[in-house]
Design an enzyme around this catalytic site. Structure first.
Site, PDB file in Angstrom:
ATOM      1  N   HIS A   1      -9.474   1.456   5.016  1.00 14.53           N
ATOM      2  CA  HIS A   1      -8.180   1.574   5.707  1.00 14.53           C
ATOM      3  C   HIS A   1      -8.353   2.494   6.918  1.00 14.53           C
ATOM      4  O   HIS A   1      -9.116   3.458   6.872  1.00 14.53           O
ATOM      5  CB  HIS A   1      -7.123   2.140   4.751  1.00 14.53           C
ATOM      6  CG  HIS A   1      -5.738   2.031   5.309  1.00 14.53           C
ATOM      7  ND1 HIS A   1      -5.249   2.938   6.229  1.00 14.53           N
ATOM      8  CD2 HIS A   1      -4.758   1.110   5.118  1.00 14.53           C
ATOM      9  CE1 HIS A   1      -4.022   2.565   6.570  1.00 14.53           C
ATOM     10  NE2 HIS A   1      -3.692   1.471   5.912  1.00 14.53           N
TER      11      HIS A   1
ATOM     12  N   ASN B   1       0.880  -1.171   0.000  1.00 15.79           N
ATOM     13  CA  ASN B   1       0.000   0.000   0.000  1.00 15.79           C
ATOM     14  C   ASN B   1       0.919   1.223   0.000  1.00 15.79           C
ATOM     15  O   ASN B   1       1.510   1.552   1.021  1.00 15.79           O
ATOM     16  CB  ASN B   1      -0.887  -0.025   1.255  1.00 15.79           C
ATOM     17  CG  ASN B   1      -1.716   1.242   1.391  1.00 15.79           C
ATOM     18  OD1 ASN B   1      -1.798   2.052   0.468  1.00 15.79           O
ATOM     19  ND2 ASN B   1      -2.335   1.413   2.555  1.00 15.79           N
TER      20      ASN B   1
ATOM     21  N   LYS C   1       0.144   4.232  -0.200  1.00 12.98           N
ATOM     22  CA  LYS C   1      -0.463   5.435   0.389  1.00 12.98           C
ATOM     23  C   LYS C   1      -0.206   6.626  -0.541  1.00 12.98           C
ATOM     24  O   LYS C   1      -0.186   6.445  -1.759  1.00 12.98           O
ATOM     25  CB  LYS C   1       0.064   5.646   1.818  1.00 12.98           C
ATOM     26  CG  LYS C   1      -0.089   4.362   2.654  1.00 12.98           C
ATOM     27  CD  LYS C   1       0.135   4.535   4.117  1.00 12.98           C
ATOM     28  CE  LYS C   1      -0.056   3.190   4.821  1.00 12.98           C
ATOM     29  NZ  LYS C   1       0.104   3.258   6.269  1.00 12.98           N
TER      30      LYS C   1
ATOM     31  N   GLU D   1      -5.258  -4.878  10.573  1.00 10.85           N
ATOM     32  CA  GLU D   1      -4.203  -3.895  10.811  1.00 10.85           C
ATOM     33  C   GLU D   1      -4.445  -3.189  12.148  1.00 10.85           C
ATOM     34  O   GLU D   1      -5.251  -2.251  12.220  1.00 10.85           O
ATOM     35  CB  GLU D   1      -4.194  -2.843   9.696  1.00 10.85           C
ATOM     36  CG  GLU D   1      -3.912  -3.411   8.318  1.00 10.85           C
ATOM     37  CD  GLU D   1      -3.324  -2.351   7.380  1.00 10.85           C
ATOM     38  OE1 GLU D   1      -2.294  -2.654   6.768  1.00 10.85           O
ATOM     39  OE2 GLU D   1      -3.869  -1.238   7.278  1.00 10.85           O
TER      40      GLU D   1
ATOM     41  N   GLU E   1      -6.631   4.820   8.017  1.00 11.57           N
ATOM     42  CA  GLU E   1      -6.376   6.244   7.741  1.00 11.57           C
ATOM     43  C   GLU E   1      -7.602   6.894   7.100  1.00 11.57           C
ATOM     44  O   GLU E   1      -7.889   8.070   7.328  1.00 11.57           O
ATOM     45  CB  GLU E   1      -5.126   6.379   6.850  1.00 11.57           C
ATOM     46  CG  GLU E   1      -3.870   6.078   7.659  1.00 11.57           C
ATOM     47  CD  GLU E   1      -2.712   5.495   6.859  1.00 11.57           C
ATOM     48  OE1 GLU E   1      -2.712   5.581   5.623  1.00 11.57           O
ATOM     49  OE2 GLU E   1      -1.799   4.939   7.508  1.00 11.57           O
TER      50      GLU E   1
ATOM     51  N   GLY F   1       2.904   2.163  10.794  1.00 12.70           N
ATOM     52  CA  GLY F   1       3.898   3.220  10.625  1.00 12.70           C
ATOM     53  C   GLY F   1       4.633   3.573  11.905  1.00 12.70           C
ATOM     54  O   GLY F   1       5.292   4.599  11.984  1.00 12.70           O
TER      55      GLY F   1
HETATM   56  P1  13P Z   1       3.250   0.260   7.592  1.00 12.41           P
HETATM   57  O1  13P Z   1       3.683  -1.047   6.949  1.00 12.41           O
HETATM   58  O2  13P Z   1       4.012   1.438   7.085  1.00 12.41           O
HETATM   59  O3  13P Z   1       3.179   0.137   9.075  1.00 12.41           O
HETATM   60  O4  13P Z   1       1.737   0.507   7.078  1.00 12.41           O
HETATM   61  C1  13P Z   1       0.802  -0.502   7.235  1.00 12.41           C
HETATM   62  C2  13P Z   1      -0.415  -0.128   6.475  1.00 12.41           C
HETATM   63  O5  13P Z   1      -1.146   0.772   6.858  1.00 12.41           O
HETATM   64  C3  13P Z   1      -0.689  -0.842   5.226  1.00 12.41           C
HETATM   65  O6  13P Z   1      -1.956  -0.575   4.758  1.00 12.41           O
END
Ligand code: 13P
Length: 251
Positions: free
Chosen positions: A94, A9, A11, A166, A96, A172
């Site tokens: 997601h 992903n 982002k 997740e 976010e 992150g």
């Molecule tokens: P990270 O791998 O950067 O922790 O992100 C995970 C994520 O949100 C994947 O959708």
């Protein structure tokens, strides 16, 4: 047996040239699609040029879409536009998007239905906040999100969804759920599917773990019973790291 699915992903990262360089670098080194599904979920404006250049073993996904096909929704992406690009997967819900863009369990469910109506495979994200983990409510939170996301789907559709667990506190942050913690919650998700749709469906649904997945932890995560894949943010941006992640069996 469930085929592993490793998805990057990206982002809101990469401009066109960087994305193309990435695709040309990884195309030859991703495993056979008969063994592993390898996916890159890219920003919308990059999708068409990536689909055109994806190798035989790579598939492109989107990171979001609207549940309506068209209308007065300034700035949103229609499922019609997405499926017309040849994209195969779409991430739905997601954390976010839930946190910054008012995504709710209800809109997630609408989008999951829309995805199937347009031949897109939804990668549905669920996961708890740190306070929920600390209050021991992870199981309830994740079960409820899963149940609401799947509402109204038929068995055939549920067999084809991908669910990404997740934990929000692991995204992150460099904090990964331990493989056992991740496996336990993925097992909870599978048991929710089993209660709603029966054992056979639950056996087939693929569940990913996401949250600080890296080259040095993917192999152990993937060895766990209920973890069928990974949804990877930061570590999917570098082509060499991505190649190692999708070839985790050789690590
Ligand atoms: P990270 O791998 O950067 O922790 O992100 C995970 C994520 O949100 C994947 O959708």
């Amino acid at each position: 047996m469930r085929k592993p699915i490793i998805a990057g992903n990206w982002k809101m990262n990469k401009i066109r040239d960087e994305a193309l360089e990435f695709i040309y670098t990884v195309n030859q080194d991703v495993p056979s699609i008969d063994e592993v599904d390898t996916v890159i979920c890219a920003p919308d404006v990059l999708i068409r040029c990536l689909v055109k250049r994806q190798g035989d073993n790579l598939r492109i996904g989107a990171q979001n879409m609207h549940f309506e096909e068209s209308g007065a929704y300034t700035g949103e992406t229609s499922p019609l536009v997405l499926s017309d690009t040849g994209v195969k997967y779409v991430i739905i819900g997601h954390s976010e998007r839930r946190q910054y863009f008012n995504e709710t369990d209800e809109t997630v469910n609408k989008k999951v239905h829309t995805a199937f109506n347009h031949d897109l495979i939804p990668i549905i994200c669920v996961g708890e906040h740190l306070e929920e983990r600390e209050n021991n409510t992870t199981k309830q939170v994740v079960s409820m999100q899963t149940e609401k996301a799947l509402k109204g789907l038929n068995e055939e559709q549920v067999k084809n969804v991908v669910i990404a667990y997740e934990p929000i506190w692991a995204i992150g942050t460099g904090k990964t759920a331990t493989p056992d913690m991740a496996n336990e919650t993925c097992g909870v998700i599978r048991s929710v599917v089993s209660e709603l749709y029966g054992k056979e469906v639950a056996k087939q649904v693929r569940i990913q773990y996401g949250g600080s997945v890296k080259v040095d932890n993917i192999k152990e995560l993937m060895s766990k019973e209920h973890i069928d894949g990974a949804l990877v943010g930061g570590a999917s941006l570098d082509p060499q790291s991505f190649i190692k992640l999708v070839n985790y069996q050789k690590l």
